[in-house]
Design a protein around this motif. Sequence first.
Motif, PDB file in Angstrom:
ATOM      1  N   VAL A  48      47.624  30.946  72.210  1.00  0.00           N
ATOM      2  CA  VAL A  48      46.889  29.952  73.046  1.00  0.00           C
ATOM      3  C   VAL A  48      45.963  29.110  72.175  1.00  0.00           C
ATOM      4  O   VAL A  48      45.863  27.869  72.320  1.00  0.00           O
ATOM      5  CB  VAL A  48      46.120  30.680  74.158  1.00  0.00           C
ATOM      6  N   ASN A  49      45.252  29.727  71.231  1.00  0.00           N
ATOM      7  CA  ASN A  49      44.371  28.985  70.322  1.00  0.00           C
ATOM      8  C   ASN A  49      45.179  27.996  69.486  1.00  0.00           C
ATOM      9  O   ASN A  49      44.747  26.873  69.218  1.00  0.00           O
ATOM     10  CB  ASN A  49      43.620  29.946  69.401  1.00  0.00           C
ATOM     11  N   GLU A  50      46.372  28.451  69.064  1.00  0.00           N
ATOM     12  CA  GLU A  50      47.208  27.558  68.267  1.00  0.00           C
ATOM     13  C   GLU A  50      47.665  26.368  69.099  1.00  0.00           C
ATOM     14  O   GLU A  50      47.762  25.228  68.590  1.00  0.00           O
ATOM     15  CB  GLU A  50      48.416  28.347  67.737  1.00  0.00           C
ATOM     16  N   ILE A  51      47.931  26.550  70.415  1.00  0.00           N
ATOM     17  CA  ILE A  51      48.308  25.427  71.305  1.00  0.00           C
ATOM     18  C   ILE A  51      47.178  24.411  71.371  1.00  0.00           C
ATOM     19  O   ILE A  51      47.400  23.183  71.305  1.00  0.00           O
ATOM     20  CB  ILE A  51      48.668  25.967  72.700  1.00  0.00           C
ATOM     21  N   LYS A  52      45.959  24.919  71.505  1.00  0.00           N
ATOM     22  CA  LYS A  52      44.802  24.008  71.568  1.00  0.00           C
ATOM     23  C   LYS A  52      44.675  23.237  70.271  1.00  0.00           C
ATOM     24  O   LYS A  52      44.377  22.023  70.273  1.00  0.00           O
ATOM     25  CB  LYS A  52      43.526  24.806  71.850  1.00  0.00           C
ATOM     26  N   ILE A  53      44.887  23.903  69.150  1.00  0.00           N
ATOM     27  CA  ILE A  53      44.757  23.232  67.849  1.00  0.00           C
ATOM     28  C   ILE A  53      45.794  22.119  67.731  1.00  0.00           C
ATOM     29  O   ILE A  53      45.476  20.982  67.321  1.00  0.00           O
ATOM     30  CB  ILE A  53      44.903  24.245  66.707  1.00  0.00           C
ATOM     31  N   HIS A  54      47.037  22.424  68.075  1.00  0.00           N
ATOM     32  CA  HIS A  54      48.083  21.408  67.965  1.00  0.00           C
ATOM     33  C   HIS A  54      47.870  20.267  68.969  1.00  0.00           C
ATOM     34  O   HIS A  54      48.248  19.109  68.704  1.00  0.00           O
ATOM     35  CB  HIS A  54      49.473  22.058  68.163  1.00  0.00           C
ATOM     36  N   PHE A  55      47.247  20.558  70.123  1.00  0.00           N
ATOM     37  CA  PHE A  55      46.919  19.500  71.083  1.00  0.00           C
ATOM     38  C   PHE A  55      45.899  18.536  70.482  1.00  0.00           C
ATOM     39  O   PHE A  55      46.037  17.307  70.572  1.00  0.00           O
ATOM     40  CB  PHE A  55      46.391  20.124  72.388  1.00  0.00           C
ATOM     41  N   HIS A  56      44.869  19.113  69.853  1.00  0.00           N
ATOM     42  CA  HIS A  56      43.859  18.259  69.215  1.00  0.00           C
ATOM     43  C   HIS A  56      44.471  17.476  68.050  1.00  0.00           C
ATOM     44  O   HIS A  56      44.129  16.295  67.837  1.00  0.00           O
ATOM     45  CB  HIS A  56      42.676  19.104  68.722  1.00  0.00           C
ATOM     46  N   ARG A  57      45.360  18.080  67.271  1.00  0.00           N
ATOM     47  CA  ARG A  57      45.993  17.375  66.158  1.00  0.00           C
ATOM     48  C   ARG A  57      46.878  16.240  66.684  1.00  0.00           C
ATOM     49  O   ARG A  57      46.914  15.145  66.105  1.00  0.00           O
ATOM     50  CB  ARG A  57      46.843  18.364  65.334  1.00  0.00           C
ATOM     51  N   ALA A  58      47.577  16.489  67.785  1.00  0.00           N
ATOM     52  CA  ALA A  58      48.410  15.437  68.367  1.00  0.00           C
ATOM     53  C   ALA A  58      47.530  14.272  68.864  1.00  0.00           C
ATOM     54  O   ALA A  58      47.892  13.090  68.740  1.00  0.00           O
ATOM     55  CB  ALA A  58      49.235  16.005  69.509  1.00  0.00           C
ATOM     56  N   ASN A  59      46.370  14.596  69.410  1.00  0.00           N
ATOM     57  CA  ASN A  59      45.433  13.560  69.871  1.00  0.00           C
ATOM     58  C   ASN A  59      44.966  12.713  68.700  1.00  0.00           C
ATOM     59  O   ASN A  59      44.824  11.494  68.803  1.00  0.00           O
ATOM     60  CB  ASN A  59      44.283  14.224  70.599  1.00  0.00           C
ATOM     61  N   VAL A  60      44.744  13.383  67.573  1.00  0.00           N
ATOM     62  CA  VAL A  60      44.302  12.645  66.381  1.00  0.00           C
ATOM     63  C   VAL A  60      45.427  11.762  65.864  1.00  0.00           C
ATOM     64  O   VAL A  60      45.214  10.613  65.459  1.00  0.00           O
ATOM     65  CB  VAL A  60      43.822  13.639  65.302  1.00  0.00           C
ATOM     66  N   PHE A  61      46.679  12.299  65.853  1.00  0.00           N
ATOM     67  CA  PHE A  61      47.807  11.565  65.275  1.00  0.00           C
ATOM     68  C   PHE A  61      48.311  10.440  66.184  1.00  0.00           C
ATOM     69  O   PHE A  61      49.236   9.721  65.825  1.00  0.00           O
ATOM     70  CB  PHE A  61      48.968  12.542  64.975  1.00  0.00           C
ATOM     71  N   THR A  64      47.463   4.921  65.150  1.00  0.00           N
ATOM     72  CA  THR A  64      48.594   4.271  64.474  1.00  0.00           C
ATOM     73  C   THR A  64      48.489   4.344  62.965  1.00  0.00           C
ATOM     74  O   THR A  64      49.439   4.003  62.252  1.00  0.00           O
ATOM     75  CB  THR A  64      48.704   2.795  64.918  1.00  0.00           C
ATOM     76  N   ASN A  65      47.324   4.763  62.480  1.00  0.00           N
ATOM     77  CA  ASN A  65      47.185   4.893  61.019  1.00  0.00           C
ATOM     78  C   ASN A  65      48.029   6.068  60.473  1.00  0.00           C
ATOM     79  O   ASN A  65      48.269   6.145  59.263  1.00  0.00           O
ATOM     80  CB  ASN A  65      45.719   5.091  60.654  1.00  0.00           C
ATOM     81  N   TYR A  66      48.417   6.946  61.348  1.00  0.00           N
ATOM     82  CA  TYR A  66      49.232   8.122  60.914  1.00  0.00           C
ATOM     83  C   TYR A  66      50.699   7.839  61.174  1.00  0.00           C
ATOM     84  O   TYR A  66      51.059   7.076  62.078  1.00  0.00           O
ATOM     85  CB  TYR A  66      48.811   9.386  61.666  1.00  0.00           C
ATOM     86  N   ALA A  67      51.488   8.461  60.418  1.00  0.00           N
ATOM     87  CA  ALA A  67      52.932   8.256  60.537  1.00  0.00           C
ATOM     88  C   ALA A  67      53.418   8.815  61.870  1.00  0.00           C
ATOM     89  O   ALA A  67      52.912   9.843  62.339  1.00  0.00           O
ATOM     90  CB  ALA A  67      53.651   8.961  59.386  1.00  0.00           C
ATOM     91  N   PRO A  68      54.398   8.184  62.464  1.00  0.00           N
ATOM     92  CA  PRO A  68      54.918   8.668  63.746  1.00  0.00           C
ATOM     93  C   PRO A  68      55.515  10.081  63.630  1.00  0.00           C
ATOM     94  O   PRO A  68      55.486  10.844  64.585  1.00  0.00           O
ATOM     95  CB  PRO A  68      55.990   7.647  64.101  1.00  0.00           C
ATOM     96  N   GLU A  69      56.057  10.415  62.428  1.00  0.00           N
ATOM     97  CA  GLU A  69      56.679  11.751  62.272  1.00  0.00           C
ATOM     98  C   GLU A  69      55.637  12.842  62.458  1.00  0.00           C
ATOM     99  O   GLU A  69      55.935  13.916  62.999  1.00  0.00           O
ATOM    100  CB  GLU A  69      57.343  11.888  60.897  1.00  0.00           C
ATOM    101  N   MET A  70      54.429  12.604  62.022  1.00  0.00           N
ATOM    102  CA  MET A  70      53.392  13.625  62.151  1.00  0.00           C
ATOM    103  C   MET A  70      53.071  13.871  63.612  1.00  0.00           C
ATOM    104  O   MET A  70      52.896  15.014  64.047  1.00  0.00           O
ATOM    105  CB  MET A  70      52.144  13.204  61.380  1.00  0.00           C
ATOM    106  N   PHE A  71      52.994  12.761  64.387  1.00  0.00           N
ATOM    107  CA  PHE A  71      52.725  12.897  65.821  1.00  0.00           C
ATOM    108  C   PHE A  71      53.889  13.619  66.508  1.00  0.00           C
ATOM    109  O   PHE A  71      53.693  14.530  67.332  1.00  0.00           O
ATOM    110  CB  PHE A  71      52.506  11.496  66.435  1.00  0.00           C
ATOM    111  N   ASP A  72      55.106  13.228  66.165  1.00  0.00           N
ATOM    112  CA  ASP A  72      56.279  13.848  66.791  1.00  0.00           C
ATOM    113  C   ASP A  72      56.368  15.356  66.468  1.00  0.00           C
ATOM    114  O   ASP A  72      56.739  16.155  67.331  1.00  0.00           O
ATOM    115  CB  ASP A  72      57.551  13.157  66.310  1.00  0.00           C
ATOM    116  N   GLU A  73      55.975  15.723  65.216  1.00  0.00           N
ATOM    117  CA  GLU A  73      56.003  17.144  64.826  1.00  0.00           C
ATOM    118  C   GLU A  73      55.030  17.958  65.659  1.00  0.00           C
ATOM    119  O   GLU A  73      55.317  19.076  66.096  1.00  0.00           O
ATOM    120  CB  GLU A  73      55.701  17.289  63.329  1.00  0.00           C
ATOM    121  N   GLU A  74      53.833  17.360  65.909  1.00  0.00           N
ATOM    122  CA  GLU A  74      52.820  18.073  66.690  1.00  0.00           C
ATOM    123  C   GLU A  74      53.295  18.242  68.121  1.00  0.00           C
ATOM    124  O   GLU A  74      53.073  19.278  68.757  1.00  0.00           O
ATOM    125  CB  GLU A  74      51.481  17.348  66.632  1.00  0.00           C
TER     126      GLU A  74
END
Length: 628
Positions: A48-61, A64-74
Amino acid sequence: MQVQKFHSLSMRLLALTAAWVSFVVGVVAYTMLLSWNAESSAAALNQVNEIKIHFHRANVFTNTNYAPEMFDEEIRVSNTLIKGLHDIDLWSPFKVPNTPDIEDSINKATQVWETQARPQLFQQRENGATIDTEIFNSYTGALNHLKDRIEDYRVRYLWQMRYLQTLIIALAIGSLFVILFLLKRWVIRPVNKLGEVIDKVRAGDLSARVNVGTNDEFGRIGEGFNRMASRLEDLYDNLEAKVAEKTASVQEKNTNLSQLYEMTTFLSQAVSIEDMNEGFIDRIRSYTGSDACAVRLVDESGKLSIVASSGLSGRFLELSSRESDTDAPIYRAYQKPLPTRFDLLKGTRDTAKELVKEGFQVSYGFHIRNGQTSLGTFEVFFRDNRDIASPAFRQLESFGTHLGIAIDNHRLNERERQFAVVQERTFMAQGLHDSIAQTLSFLNMQVQLLESALAGNDKQMVDETVKQIKAGVQESYENVRELLLNFREKIHKEDFKTALLTVTRRFEAQSGVSAKVQFSGNGPNLTEKQKLQVTFIIQEALSNIRKHAKASQVEVRIMNNRDFVASVRDNGVGIDRKLAEERKARHVGLSIMEERAKKIGAELVIDSEPGKGTTVEVRLPEENRKND
């Protein structure tokens, strides 16, 4: 049956061990299950903690300054983690606890993710807008609520584990006392009781008994010990009587053995059957305390005649000699395989009446046997109505067997001695025929020539004939002297070497021919019979050399190894085989040597050629040396 099995100590110990092992295995298995669930809860919290972390990382990605692949991976990882909350793997420790409230929390979080949070993230990535705070808080709140439910679940299992461990400690301590109590009751106490009674018995108290009070193995051991103690007490109380009984039995056996030894010794030393029977009767009367005894042997006509007796009157012996019919009691007893008891008071024959008149009441008849051959009977008579015990019966039967063997052996020895005398007489007759008879025949012929010469007044013929008669008489004298010396050899008990040297020296004195004697080998000594026959064979060979060989040298060789070989060799005129066969009926010297060799299992070999001397060899193989 089941109750009896449960009374068994081994079954109780097995049941107790099985119950304790089952309990321990169950507790350990339940502890493992609680530990497994607590571990699963911790893994679910991490997920569950890891889900929250990846949710926050997806919000950051979403920027548009980040590559779309990073957002898609999250987004992909978040989808996988959310989906993993629904997967149930019984063999994996990283599963979410399966309870209704947790399942509702997972469904709610999944719904918010799929309907609100994930679409908002894609929209934010495409438009560059900021995330909706309400959606953000709704999604994170759903994840926090799920996390709290899992944490409550994990805490509950941790407390169960603590309670269970406390219970295990308490049960371990309690079971220790239970085991000690049962061990003392089932094992230690019975062993102590048995040990106390053993100490009492060892101290001399044979009346001590053990009372275990159980029906298990110790109870059976106690019963067996009590029976053993009772038997020991009984043996101890009756020890003196039993010792006296055994002593009497041993003394009886010793007496029987002594009597048997005395009887066999006497029978083996008796010089005649008459002495044998007389001594046998005296010993039987001494052993049995009988008032009379008689020995009957079967004669050539098949009649049982009394050959020895003691304590019986002449009148009875006279009546018994007349009793020859096969219906007489003693003849019927002789034909039976077992000893017979005679009640003389009920007898109707004259012999029985005579015995009653002399005061006898009972008699017993025993067989005199050698193997299966019955030679006669012996009877013991008593003036009282006495019964002979079974051991004494067997002893008397044994005496009868020994007497039968001794009589048979004596008869065989007597026949053997008679046969030996006949055989030696045959050899003597053959020797006389081969030497003196021929010389006397020659002298008879010369006397007839002398009568003719005297009648014709032929002085030259008379002188020649007288000369021949003198030579014939001298030869007869030498032959008679040689025969007498040869027959005397059997009387003298010289050793073989000395006897052979004596024979050789006598040959030298009679013939004037030198004889060389050689001995070799260290094999076993010859028996008396073998020595005698070999000596006679060498004597005969030397005699033939003196009479016929015209030899100047003679060699006698004895080789005593595994096989015994004796040879006599000369350098005389030899033997013409054809002529020897023609004269064999008149010259029996060679036949005599062959017969003597066969008597001891030896082989006689004669090697001779005209003009080349003669060798006479007697060979006794190893396997025949022990047969005499």
